[in-house]
Each structure stands twice: as structure tokens, then as C-alpha cells.
Design a protein around this motif. Sequence first.
Motif: not given
Length: 392
Positions: A46-50, A62-67, A97-101
Motif C-alpha cells: 500500500n505504497k508507491n515505489p520510487r 512514505q506518507s510524507s510529501y514526495d515530488w 489515493k495515498l497522496f490525495r491530501e
Amino acid sequence: MNIIKSTLLLSALTFFGCQTDDSSKVLLDRSEKQLSTLRIAAREENKNPRTLTKDGHIHWIQSSYDWTEGFWPGTCWMLYEVSKDKKWKDAAAASQKLFREHKDLTTDHDLGFIFNNSYGKAYRITQEEQYKQVLIDAANALSTRFNDTVGCIQSWDVDHGWQSERGWTFPVIIDNLMNLEMLFEVSNITGDSSYRTIAIAHANTTMANHFRPDGSSFHVIDYDPETGKVSHKVTAQGYSDESAWARGQAWALYGYTMCYRYTKDKKYLDFAEKIAAFILNHPNYPEDGVPYWDFDAPSIPNEIRDASAGAIIASALLELSTYTGDKYLTPAQHILDALSSDTYTAKTGENGNFILKHSVGSIPHGNEIDVPLNYADYYYIEALIRLRERGL
């Protein structure tokens, strides 16, 4: 030697063994197969790969902002559009949806990268209102960073982090051109010209101040926010202040090609061609078309390549070719041939299930050097789709 003659010559040089005769369909099918395992892992985490960590594990955002957080769902949307397989649509919706906020954040400029590449694609494909409003909200947040005196959107805040140590007051990076696409798109969606006005002002100011006579770009222009005057012309990720950081040149080429798409203002088309000429005719442009991380890096040809820059350039050239009678089709295909070879494309199941190898985040920061990157894969897939749309 002009661009086309030099590129045709390079295309004839097969001794380096990186050409492939595969069609875009074959390459897209291969890419989908590779990314399918990464899709499963992303859903489980339930995370996005970088990228990959130094020990070879997937670096999950992680849940923190990432460009870079918008590139994975954007890739999933593109694969859904190509394959019509619902699993990619589901993966895209879940991952964005993970970074919608983050749509309302006003502390950074990368909202265009994040939301146009994900929610923007979602709205274009599905026409669902929920995605449209997120895109509008992100454009509103990005617009707060525009300074009318400067005529630009501020890239980084300078009250914390490594940026605060540079003495900058209003830094604008060449990458910021890419965020204008969201403003143009939202202006079209809403009919509100204010977004478009900001985008055009930023593009024009950047054209006036970021570039050298040869068409190359500085990475960072620092402005005085009170007067709008240029204070510094420097770099953060290139070899030196005066060098041509490869991904920066790629962003510039893509950015002005995109500006022409939305405005049909010929000055943007002409400028994109000037940037293309700098890239393709540069004496340090390598035979396979995949740039060294900086065109002026001191140890060429023993410098690291940047596949992400190559993918961005290829995608930009494919769009540019549609406005110029296929003038740039051959050099774009040449780069894609190289990226699709065993040199840059990972074998199935390897490379953390990312597609491309040998990309660079930031050498001056010692960060993400010679690794896969989610945005390299994003622009590679985009380029292949653009090639597919040409029937190639």
C-alpha cells in the motif's frame, strides 16, 4: 553537421549493440509484464515505489510529501489505457489515493508533477468529477506560489533544508516548467484563464532568464522577490553553475514543446527546436543518445549516464516531431532503441521490477546514482505510447 544528418549517422552506427527492431507494441507488452510484479508488491505494501535502495530493496515512498509520488499511478493509468486491463485502473486509483491530501500543500512547486500525471490522467480517461476537483485544488495551491513581480512560480522555500544554506530568496528551477501543464489543463477544464496567464508568464520569464545563447539552460535562477531582478544563476544538481545538467535540458525541451501544444505560440516551438539542436548536436552527446548525467561532466566518456533524461528527451522529441513534419522522429526512435536494449532495460524479474536501469537522481547530493527511477519508467512508457500512436 545539422541535427538530422548527424542523427541519421548515429542511427547507422550499430557497433555498440543497442539497437532493437521491436515495435512499440512489443516493448509495451514487455514493460507491462515487468511492472506487473511491481504492481502486486505496491498493492501489498500500500505504497508507491520510487527506486531501489543501496542494498537492492525497493524504496517505497512514505506518507510524507514526495515530488515523485505521482509517477507510479500515472504509469498505471497509461498501462490501463493501452491494455484496457482493469487491474491497472484499480492500481492507479489506489496508489494516487495515498497522496490525495497533498493537493492543498502550498510549500512546494511539484504539484503539477504529482497531480497532473496521476489525477489529471484519471480525469481525462474516466471523466469522473472526483478526479477533476482534486486537479483544480492542486492548481489553486500551485498558483499561490506565483509572484507577479518576478513573473514566476517559486520552486523551493528557503526557510529550511539544504536550500536555506544557499542564500537564495526566490529560486526557480528549470524543472518547474513541467508543472505548467497542470495549469494549462485546468484552465481548459474550467474556462478560467487565470491559470493559463500564470503558466504563460512563467514560461516567458524562464525563457528570458534561464537560457544561454546556445540554447542550454541554467538549473536554478534566484530572483529578488521585491524587484524581480535576477540575483544568481546557479546549479543544485548539475556539475557546475555553468554546466548543462542533462535532465534539466530534457525538462526544458519537454516544457516548451508542451507550451506550444497549449498555446500554438510559435516562439515556444522555435525555442523547443533551439533546445533540441543544443542537445542533439552537442559534442558530448553520446552515440546511443542516452545522455551523460551532465553534458559538461569532467570525465566523459567515463561518466554515468542518465536514462531518465534520455526517456524525457525521447518523449519530448516525439511530440515535437508532430509539429515539425517528423523532423525529430529518427532521433527519438534512436534513443528508444538504446533504452530498449539490454544495456538499459532490465531482464524480467530483475532491477526491482522497474523497467530501466542507469538513471541518476542527484550526483552532487550523492543521491540515487545509477539506479532505476519511477519517472524514468514513466517517460519511457509515455514515449512508447506516443510511438504507438504513430503506428510504429
